[in-house]
Design an enzyme around this catalytic site. Sequence first.
Site, mmCIF file in Angstrom:
data_model
loop_
_atom_site.group_PDB
_atom_site.id
_atom_site.type_symbol
_atom_site.label_atom_id
_atom_site.label_comp_id
_atom_site.label_asym_id
_atom_site.label_seq_id
_atom_site.Cartn_x
_atom_site.Cartn_y
_atom_site.Cartn_z
ATOM 1 N N ASP A 134 -83.479 33.801 142.392
ATOM 2 C CA ASP A 134 -83.514 34.423 141.070
ATOM 3 C C ASP A 134 -84.524 33.708 140.173
ATOM 4 O O ASP A 134 -84.541 32.475 140.108
ATOM 5 C CB ASP A 134 -82.146 34.361 140.388
ATOM 6 C CG ASP A 134 -81.096 35.183 141.125
ATOM 7 O OD1 ASP A 134 -81.487 36.104 141.866
ATOM 8 O OD2 ASP A 134 -79.896 34.893 140.951
ATOM 9 N N ASP A 163 -84.955 37.609 145.399
ATOM 10 C CA ASP A 163 -83.711 38.250 144.972
ATOM 11 C C ASP A 163 -83.932 38.865 143.596
ATOM 12 O O ASP A 163 -84.883 39.601 143.400
ATOM 13 C CB ASP A 163 -82.559 37.249 144.992
ATOM 14 C CG ASP A 163 -81.194 37.927 144.930
ATOM 15 O OD1 ASP A 163 -81.126 39.165 145.035
ATOM 16 O OD2 ASP A 163 -80.190 37.226 144.766
ATOM 17 N N ASP A 167 -80.340 37.593 136.729
ATOM 18 C CA ASP A 167 -78.985 37.834 137.224
ATOM 19 C C ASP A 167 -77.942 37.086 136.389
ATOM 20 O O ASP A 167 -78.122 35.907 136.063
ATOM 21 C CB ASP A 167 -78.861 37.380 138.682
ATOM 22 C CG ASP A 167 -79.365 38.413 139.660
ATOM 23 O OD1 ASP A 167 -80.010 39.383 139.221
ATOM 24 O OD2 ASP A 167 -79.130 38.248 140.873
ATOM 25 N N ARG A 216 -81.792 48.088 140.174
ATOM 26 C CA ARG A 216 -81.151 47.078 139.323
ATOM 27 C C ARG A 216 -81.965 46.808 138.054
ATOM 28 O O ARG A 216 -82.489 45.704 137.855
ATOM 29 C CB ARG A 216 -80.901 45.768 140.068
ATOM 30 C CG ARG A 216 -80.048 45.920 141.303
ATOM 31 C CD ARG A 216 -79.690 44.590 141.924
ATOM 32 N NE ARG A 216 -78.892 44.754 143.132
ATOM 33 C CZ ARG A 216 -78.437 43.765 143.890
ATOM 34 N NH1 ARG A 216 -78.693 42.509 143.548
ATOM 35 N NH2 ARG A 216 -77.722 44.011 144.971
#
Length: 492
Positions: A134, A163, A167, A216
């Site tokens: 992340d 990734d 997040d 996302r």
Amino acid sequence: MSMASAQTGSATGYATQNGGTTGGEGGQTVRASTGTQIHQALCERPSTSTPIIIEVEGTINHGNTSKVSGAGCDTADDVIELKNISNVTLVGTGGGAVFDQLGIHVRGSSNIIIQNVTVQNVKKSGSPTSNGGDAIGMESDVRNVWVDHVTLRASGGESDGYDGLFDLKNNTQYVTLSHSILRDSGRGGLVGSSESDRSNGYVTYHHNLFENIDSRAPLLRGGVGHMYNNHYLEIQKSGINSRAGASAKVENNYFEDSKDVLGTFYTNERGSWEVGGNVFDNVTWSSEGDKNYPAGPDPRSNTSVSIPYSYELDDAGCVPDVLAQIAGAGKGNRVSDGDCEAQTPDPTDPTDPDPTDPDPTDPDPTDPPGGTNLSIGAGADGSSKASGTSYGNVIDGDMSSYWSPSGSTGRVSVKWGSDATVSAINIREASGAEGNIGSYRVVNHDTGAVLATGSGAGTITFAPTSLRKINFEITGSNGTPRIAEFETYAGS
């Protein structure tokens, strides 16, 4: 462009709630040009809550980021650790701060500001790895984080070792991401790591550019999200994914050249949304089915979301241009004043022309077409605009004002609130710019059909077409194009 030398502005969105987010305000200011120096600045504080502003310049990477010990920190090698601490501002300064292949990890912390930095190519597999892949990750009882004017980017998806860019999981709340760029990643970011991780939320995303992201943007589980004045460009698979009981307030965003930008995807545990003021520009929608519940093609609200803070909304039509000026690191931390208004028609305006009026004048097709110019009283938008120019200048009947693209090519469009029949346009170049327009396409924006191609300005005719928006796309030029008027006519 000169960079801000210190944190500027104040927190916005949900980061203003729960006591607010002030970061290291009032604390010492320390300079750092390595990751180890960032850790040292944290560790040398008397306690884990002593306020501090860390100004970062240069490239932070694996070669210069090591664990440091001390009373004010809890750090690790190969990642910037903001762990079990509070009251910290991390701000890029000078020539800029780039965290290269190295993530920023916020864990068990509160009252954190991260501003004016670039974080890129953080990997969870391959080499080197950092922060679970992340760019910025938050987890474990995190509260009140404001991330502003950052640029987060990867160079591919999970199969390439990356990734998420942003997040939030395991009880992370009261977070704002503003004036930032997230791009070139398989995953934008999630709020909640699984369907059962519903303890996260109260997240605001405003004035951000999400570009070339697979999905996302964000994925929202269980919590409340507020997305306003963002530009979503080339979302490949799905955008705002509200699921597992989440609710999203989605207003005045500009969705462009994207697919399934809002809905519940990859699960049957539905979320909900309240929508308003958004622009859907060349957005495609899949069909509803198992684990696939797109909000479009005609997105409607299915919940109501109450927002506890005040905020100013730019018109969605302005958002791409506003963000091109202010979003991301290295933009001087400039912000929108929230009063940008797109040109829109006034349906109650009695001066609006009647498109059914016949006009028998002037049969010579090389002259400007006869009849009423339907562009007067219509709306306008486009792909970009040069400084000091406006889309609305092509529909104002004034030859002294004009629109130019920010480069040598670009699109300008005229649009109506209901179907209009158009069979001719007249492109009038501003004084001194005659002959600058090279090749062009005229496109029915509603369907994507090309109505005409050619070169040069002047009158362009085609079969009568019923549409709500017509595009004039400059694909080549002999100088900076300056369109004073984009006239539209129904024909006789």
